[in-house]
Design a protein around this motif. Structure first.
Motif, PDB file in Angstrom:
ATOM      1  N   VAL A  41       0.852  -1.201   0.000  1.00 27.33           N
ATOM      2  CA  VAL A  41       0.000   0.000   0.000  1.00 27.33           C
ATOM      3  C   VAL A  41       0.886   1.249   0.000  1.00 27.33           C
ATOM      4  O   VAL A  41       0.640   2.193  -0.752  1.00 27.33           O
TER       5      VAL A  41
ATOM      6  N   LEU B 135       2.156   1.951  -3.238  1.00 30.73           N
ATOM      7  CA  LEU B 135       1.060   2.160  -4.191  1.00 30.73           C
ATOM      8  C   LEU B 135       1.014   1.089  -5.278  1.00 30.73           C
ATOM      9  O   LEU B 135       0.671   1.363  -6.436  1.00 30.73           O
TER      10      LEU B 135
ATOM     11  N   PHE C 104      -4.503  -3.193  -3.628  1.00 38.24           N
ATOM     12  CA  PHE C 104      -5.920  -2.858  -3.499  1.00 38.24           C
ATOM     13  C   PHE C 104      -6.790  -4.113  -3.592  1.00 38.24           C
ATOM     14  O   PHE C 104      -7.819  -4.218  -2.937  1.00 38.24           O
TER      15      PHE C 104
ATOM     16  N   GLU D 190      -9.292  -5.518  -0.676  1.00 37.63           N
ATOM     17  CA  GLU D 190     -10.650  -6.000  -0.958  1.00 37.63           C
ATOM     18  C   GLU D 190     -10.840  -7.411  -0.393  1.00 37.63           C
ATOM     19  O   GLU D 190     -11.856  -7.709   0.238  1.00 37.63           O
TER      20      GLU D 190
ATOM     21  N   SER E 288     -11.177  -7.182   3.343  1.00 33.58           N
ATOM     22  CA  SER E 288     -12.515  -6.703   3.720  1.00 33.58           C
ATOM     23  C   SER E 288     -13.538  -7.826   3.627  1.00 33.58           C
ATOM     24  O   SER E 288     -14.383  -7.987   4.509  1.00 33.58           O
TER      25      SER E 288
ATOM     26  N   LEU F  39     -10.017   4.057   4.247  1.00 30.46           N
ATOM     27  CA  LEU F  39     -10.340   3.621   2.885  1.00 30.46           C
ATOM     28  C   LEU F  39     -11.170   4.676   2.158  1.00 30.46           C
ATOM     29  O   LEU F  39     -10.911   4.980   0.992  1.00 30.46           O
ATOM     30  N   GLU F  40     -12.176   5.207   2.852  1.00 30.46           N
ATOM     31  CA  GLU F  40     -13.038   6.227   2.235  1.00 30.46           C
ATOM     32  C   GLU F  40     -12.231   7.465   1.843  1.00 30.46           C
ATOM     33  O   GLU F  40     -12.464   8.064   0.796  1.00 30.46           O
ATOM     34  N   GLN F  41     -11.280   7.838   2.690  1.00 32.02           N
ATOM     35  CA  GLN F  41     -10.458   9.019   2.415  1.00 32.02           C
ATOM     36  C   GLN F  41      -9.310   8.710   1.454  1.00 32.02           C
ATOM     37  O   GLN F  41      -8.599   9.611   1.036  1.00 32.02           O
ATOM     38  N   GLN F  42      -9.140   7.417   1.159  1.00 32.12           N
ATOM     39  CA  GLN F  42      -8.025   6.952   0.334  1.00 32.12           C
ATOM     40  C   GLN F  42      -6.693   7.467   0.863  1.00 32.12           C
ATOM     41  O   GLN F  42      -5.812   7.869   0.105  1.00 32.12           O
ATOM     42  N   ASN F  43      -6.584   7.472   2.190  1.00 32.21           N
ATOM     43  CA  ASN F  43      -5.376   7.919   2.880  1.00 32.21           C
ATOM     44  C   ASN F  43      -4.442   6.710   3.000  1.00 32.21           C
ATOM     45  O   ASN F  43      -4.591   5.878   3.890  1.00 32.21           O
ATOM     46  N   MET F  44      -3.492   6.614   2.071  1.00 32.36           N
ATOM     47  CA  MET F  44      -2.637   5.430   1.985  1.00 32.36           C
ATOM     48  C   MET F  44      -1.795   5.212   3.252  1.00 32.36           C
ATOM     49  O   MET F  44      -1.622   4.087   3.690  1.00 32.36           O
TER      50      MET F  44
ATOM     51  N   ILE G 103      -4.165   3.843   5.837  1.00 28.86           N
ATOM     52  CA  ILE G 103      -4.533   2.459   5.491  1.00 28.86           C
ATOM     53  C   ILE G 103      -3.400   1.524   5.889  1.00 28.86           C
ATOM     54  O   ILE G 103      -3.624   0.493   6.532  1.00 28.86           O
TER      55      ILE G 103
END
Length: 192
Positions: free
Chosen positions: A100, A103, A108, A112, A115, A153-158, A161
């Motif tokens: 992560v 990148l 990702f 998933e 989750s 995850l919603e904020q896509q703050n790597m 995460i």
């Protein structure tokens, strides 16, 4: 004729006795038991995929072999592999966090999968707690950690995460592991 074996007991039916596999299943499934395995014409069907096949009509010369178990016996047999799976996930989390941070696109997919795994573990937790008498465990910390993960995850703050994957998710997984270990212990204690 349709040949059906349920826990080794043979039954014969005409394909016209039932509109589809679902009707046959409902007719032969023992009350209070869960489906452990099913084979249709020597093809093993994963029990979680059986619903996709229930509307199929029966054919002459079908052979359907089903094995059922009590919910307690089924859990006792299944939980050790779930515990091994959780251990594997915990060992993979640092690598996912590193991917992560770098990148990497496959990270990702890993997130998933994680989750989905957490969702499945929580469904299993609810089933286990309905079957095995256990004290209630405080899941507020787990819920808080999962909310932080979802927020990241919603904020896509790597960075967030990755931190959740390294620090929070192992604790979440250990919560499930401890709960399932306790359930397994109680199931084994209840054996005569």
């Amino acid at each position: 004729m349709v040949r059906v074996l349920v826990n080794g007991k043979e039954m014969m039916f005409s394909k016209g006795d039932f509109r589809n596999l679902k009707e046959l299943y409902e007719h032969v499934a023992p009350k209070g038991m869960v489906l452990k395995t099913i084979k249709i014409n020597n093809e093993r069907i994963e029990t979680h995929k059986l619903s996709e096949r229930l509307s199929e009509p029966l054919r002459d010369d079908d052979e359907i072999v089903m094995e059922f178990a009590t919910p307690q016996d089924y859990l006792e047999e299944m939980l050790p592999s779930v515990l091994r799976y959780i251990d594997t996930v915990i060992s993979l989390l640092p690598g996912v966090a590193a991917r992560v941070r770098e990148l990497e696109p496959n990270a990702f997919k890993d997130i998933e999968d994680l989750s989905n795994a957490i969702s499945a573990l929580d469904d299993l937790r609810q089933s286990v707690q309905a079957i095995v008498p256990m004290g209630t465990s405080d899941s507020s910390q787990v819920v808080s950690k999962l909310k932080s993960f979802l927020q990241a995850l919603e904020q896509q703050n790597m960075a967030m995460i990755a931190e959740c994957l390294e620090n929070d998710m192992p604790q979440v997984m250990r919560f499930y592991s401890n709960l399932f270990t306790e359930a397994l212990s109680k199931l084994r204690e209840a054996k005569p």
